[in-house]
Design an enzyme around this catalytic site. Structure first.
Site, PDB file in Angstrom:
ATOM      1  N   HIS A  65     -17.219  20.653 -59.557  1.00 25.97           N
ATOM      2  CA  HIS A  65     -17.678  19.349 -59.280  1.00 25.97           C
ATOM      3  C   HIS A  65     -18.147  18.291 -60.380  1.00 25.97           C
ATOM      4  CE1 HIS A  65     -18.936  20.944 -54.681  1.00 25.97           C
ATOM      5  NE2 HIS A  65     -17.660  21.076 -55.161  1.00 25.97           N
ATOM      6  N   GLU A  67     -20.926  17.033 -61.301  1.00 23.67           N
ATOM      7  CA  GLU A  67     -22.021  17.469 -62.023  1.00 23.67           C
ATOM      8  C   GLU A  67     -21.994  18.804 -63.077  1.00 23.67           C
ATOM      9  OE1 GLU A  67     -21.622  17.133 -58.758  1.00 23.67           O
ATOM     10  OE2 GLU A  67     -23.279  17.105 -57.653  1.00 23.67           O
TER      11      GLU A  67
HETATM   12 ZN   LIG Z   1     -21.423  20.222 -55.880  1.00 26.21          ZN
END
Ligand SMILES: [Zn+2]
Length: 179
Positions: A65, A67
């Site tokens: 992801h 982040e």
């Molecule tokens: Zn995530």
């Protein structure tokens, strides 16, 4: 609120929008490689220390992801897994995995754009980031450029549905798949 506090919060709101635009540009990179457009940037002071965009499909990695990619890049850059005093800007509310990683990496502040009503872990579905049982507290700001971030995601899904429909129609017109 004193006049100087008011000026500070106005300045912070402007800065938040500026960095959210930056995160949206990173999200566009994800879209460019056929990934769901989510982008994240980690900032220390006024400096970028990590960037990431969603790459789960292209890297065959459920953990890739935006982040997580930004956290990993910043850890290498700062030579420290503790990303003290940093702020993470992300176009979509973090999921449970990313919320956990943000706590472990001691990110000071998280600013997100669109809410994720299906898997959001910053209040929409779960409250992982706000849970007082953690030994690290994250300051949270949600809804920065929410409409623009949400529109970026909706446009992607709309286009993908249209592409799938066109592919189905093309298949039907050609007499269906060869068996
Ligand atoms: Zn995530």
């Amino acid at each position: 609120m004193t006049p100087s506090e008011k000026a500070d919060s106005f300045e912070q709101a402007q800065q938040d929008e500026r960095w959210m635009h930056y995160a949206m540009a990173l999200a566009a990179r994800a879209e460019g490689i056929g990934e769901i457009p989510v982008g994240a940037v980690l900032v220390l002071g006024d400096e970028v220390v990590g960037e990431g965009w969603n790459r789960s499909i292209s890297t065959h990695d459920a953990c890739a992801h935006a982040e997580i990619m930004a956290i990993r890049a910043a850890g290498v850059r700062l030579a420290n897994y503790r990303l003290l005093d940093t702020t993470l800007y992300v176009t979509l509310e973090p999921c449970c995995m990313c919320a956990g990683a943000l706590i472990h990496s001691r990110v000071k502040r998280v600013v997100f754009g669109a809410r994720d009503l299906k898997t959001g872990a910053a209040g929409s579905v779960f409250e992982i980031l706000q849970d007082p049982r953690h030994n690290h507290r994250v300051t949270l700001t949600g809804g920065v450029l929410a409409e623009a971030c949400s529109a970026q995601l909706s446009a992607f899904f709309k286009r993908r549905r249209a592409e799938k429909k066109a592919a189905r129609q093309a298949l039907q017109q050609s007499g269906g798949p060869a068996v």
